[in-house]
Design an enzyme around this catalytic site. Structure first.
Site, PDB file in Angstrom:
ATOM      1  NE  ARG A  94      10.483 -28.294  -6.680  1.00 34.19           N
ATOM      2  CZ  ARG A  94      10.077 -29.378  -6.647  1.00 34.19           C
ATOM      3  NH1 ARG A  94      10.971 -30.434  -6.505  1.00 34.19           N
ATOM      4  NH2 ARG A  94       8.909 -29.850  -6.577  1.00 34.19           N
ATOM      5  CB  THR A  95       8.867 -22.242  -3.651  1.00 37.63           C
ATOM      6  OG1 THR A  95       8.924 -22.670  -4.993  1.00 37.63           O
ATOM      7  CG2 THR A  95       9.252 -20.785  -3.520  1.00 37.63           C
ATOM      8  NE  ARG A 103       4.460 -21.008  -4.584  1.00 36.79           N
ATOM      9  CZ  ARG A 103       4.847 -21.749  -4.969  1.00 36.79           C
ATOM     10  NH1 ARG A 103       4.335 -23.344  -5.049  1.00 36.79           N
ATOM     11  NH2 ARG A 103       5.873 -21.863  -5.695  1.00 36.79           N
ATOM     12  CG  HIS A 138       7.860 -18.754  -9.111  1.00 36.39           C
ATOM     13  ND1 HIS A 138       8.637 -18.337  -7.897  1.00 36.39           N
ATOM     14  CD2 HIS A 138       7.604 -20.224  -8.854  1.00 36.39           C
ATOM     15  CE1 HIS A 138       8.702 -19.476  -7.182  1.00 36.39           C
ATOM     16  NE2 HIS A 138       8.111 -20.598  -7.551  1.00 36.39           N
ATOM     17  CE  LYS A 162      -9.749 -19.035  13.283  1.00 34.75           C
ATOM     18  NZ  LYS A 162      -8.896 -18.436  14.489  1.00 34.75           N
TER      19      LYS A 162
HETATM   20  C1  NCD Z   1       6.830 -23.912 -10.021  1.00 29.05           C
HETATM   21  C2  NCD Z   1       5.538 -22.858  -9.461  1.00 29.05           C
HETATM   22  O1  NCD Z   1       5.053 -22.915  -8.213  1.00 29.05           O
HETATM   23  O2  NCD Z   1       5.248 -22.226 -10.354  1.00 29.05           O
HETATM   24  N1  NCD Z   1       7.311 -24.791  -9.036  1.00 29.05           N
HETATM   25  C3  NCD Z   1       8.305 -24.243  -8.284  1.00 29.05           C
HETATM   26  O3  NCD Z   1       7.969 -23.253  -7.552  1.00 29.05           O
HETATM   27  N2  NCD Z   1       9.519 -24.936  -8.432  1.00 29.05           N
HETATM   28  C4  NCD Z   1       6.276 -24.691 -11.209  1.00 29.05           C
HETATM   29  C5  NCD Z   1       5.205 -25.597 -11.133  1.00 29.05           C
HETATM   30  O4  NCD Z   1       4.648 -25.895 -10.071  1.00 29.05           O
HETATM   31  O5  NCD Z   1       4.994 -25.895 -12.125  1.00 29.05           O
END
Ligand code: NCD
Length: 305
Positions: A51-52, A101, A129, A80
Site C-alpha cells: 500500500r504505502t 521505508r 509512520h 553492497k
Molecule cells: C503498516 C506498516 O507498514 O506499518 N502498513 C501500512 O503501511 N499500511 C501496518 C502493518 O504493516 O501492519
C-alpha cells in the site's frame, strides 16, 4: 526545506490545510492532473510494502509526475554495503522528492540530514509512520466531520505497531479524545508513550479484552501483530490470534462505530466484517492516495489556481 519524519513535523494548521487539500483532490481529481509535470518521486523501500509504496507511486502519477526507486534492500546498493547517507546524496541528483521505508528506527532522519530533496518517512522500524497517520486522520475527519470529541480503541500490537505510535502522537493534539489501549500485556504501548499521555493529561486506559470496551468506542483501530519485529517465533504464534473482530463483536458496538485498519490484515478482522457499513479500512486505503498527493504538493511548494 521541509521533510516529514514524524506527524508532529506538521502544525495543527498545516495538517488542517493538508486535509482540506486532500479533500478537494478527492472531489476534483482532474484539477490536479498536471501539478507535478516534470517532477520525480523516488521510492526507497528497504522493507516490504504494498500500500504505502504503491499509494505514493499512484499519488505522483495522478499529479502528472514520474516515479523511480527500489522495493527491497536486496535490489539496491545497500546489498553492497552502501550507507543511507550516501544513497540519499545520490538520489538527490535523480529526483525532486523521496519516500523512504527502512527497518531501522531513525534511518529517514539520517537521510534527511544529508538530503537536498524533501524526505518523507514511509515507516521506520517500530517507530513512526506519519503518512499512515495522515491517512487515518483524513479517514476519521471524512467519516465524523471533525477530529475532536471521540473515544478511540487501539487494538492489537501496540508495542511494535508504528502506525499506532504516530496516530497517538498526532491525536493528543486535538480536543477531548479518549484512548482505550487494547492489547495483551506483552504488546502494550511502550512506556515512553504512556508518559506522553500522562504529561499531556490525556484520558486513557489499558485493557486486555476487546469485548469489555466495545460499547464505549466511536472508532476501533485494529492492527496486525508485527511478526517481523518479534525475536521469537513462538511468541508470535502465541499472540497472533489474540484478537479477532467478528460479526458477534460488531453487534456490541455503536451503530456508528467505524473500524479502521492500516492493512495488511492477517486474521484480526474476520472477512465477514468487510460488508458491515462501519468497516472503513478499504476506504481508508483510498484516502491514502489523496493525502499523499496533498503532501507531495505541499513539500514541493506547488499549488493549482
Ligand atoms: C503498516 C506498516 O507498514 O506499518 N502498513 C501500512 O503501511 N499500511 C501496518 C502493518 O504493516 O501492519
Amino acid at each position: 526545506m521541509k521533510h516529514l519524519l514524524s506527524p508532529q513535523d506538521l502544525s495543527i494548521e498545516e495538517l488542517s490545510n493538508l486535509l482540506a487539500l486532500a479533500h478537494d483532490i478527492s472531489i476534483n481529481p482532474t484539477k490536479y492532473h498536471h501539478v507535478c509535470n516534470g517532477k520525480k518521486l523516488a521510492t526507497l523501500f528497504y522493507e516490504p510494502s504494498t500500500r504505502t509504496r504503491l499509494s505514493f507511486e499512484s499519488a505522483m502519477i495522478n499529479l502528472g509526475g514520474s516515479v523511480l526507486g527500489f522495493s527491497s534492500a536486496d535490489s539496491s546498493s545497500a546489498a553492497k554495503g552502501e550507507s543511507v547517507s550516501d544513497t540519499i546524496r545520490v538520489i538527490s541528483c535523480y529526483a525532486d522528492i523521496c519516500a523512504m521505508r527502512h527497518p531501522k528506527e531513525g534511518a529517514p532522519m539520517v537521510a534527511a540530514s544529508k538530503s537536498r530533496i524533501p524526505v518523507i518517512n514511509a515507516g521506520d522500524g517500530g517507530h513512526q509512520h506519519p503518512t499512515q497517520t495522515l491517512t487515518d486522520l483524513m479517514t476519521i475527519h471524512e467519516l465524523r466531520g471533525s477530529l475532536e470529541n471521540f473515544t478511540i480503541g487501539l487494538c492489537g500490537d501496540l508495542k511494535f505497531g508504528r502506525t499506532v505510535h504516530s496516530l497517538i502522537h498526532s491525536l493528543i493534539r486535538y480536543n477531548n479524545i479518549k484512548f482505550i489501549l487494547i492489547s495483551p500485556k506483552e504488546l502494550r504501548v511502550p512506556d515512553y508513550m504512556i508518559e506522553t499521555l500522562k504529561d499531556n493529561n490525556i484520558s486513557y486506559k489499558e485493557v486486555e479484552k476487546l469485548e469489555d470496551v466495545m460499547t464505549e468506542l466511536d472508532i476501533l483501530y485494529m492492527t496486525r501483530v508485527q511478526r517481523e519485529r518479534f525475536f521469537n517465533e513462538d511468541d508470535y504464534l502465541r499472540m497472533k490470534d489474540f484478537y479477532i473482530l467478528d460479526k458477534a463483536k460488531m453487534e456490541l458496538a455503536k451503530p456508528d462505530m467505524y473500524v479502521l485498519h492500516p492493512l495488511p490484515r492477517v486474521n484480526e478482522i474476520s472477512v465477514e466484517v468487510d460488508n458491515d457499513p462501519r468497516a472503513a479500512y478499504f476506504k481508508q486505503a483510498q484516502y491514502g492516495v489523496y493525502v499523499r498527493m496533498a503532501l507531495i504538493m505541499i513539500l514541493l511548494g506547488l499549488s493549482v489556481d
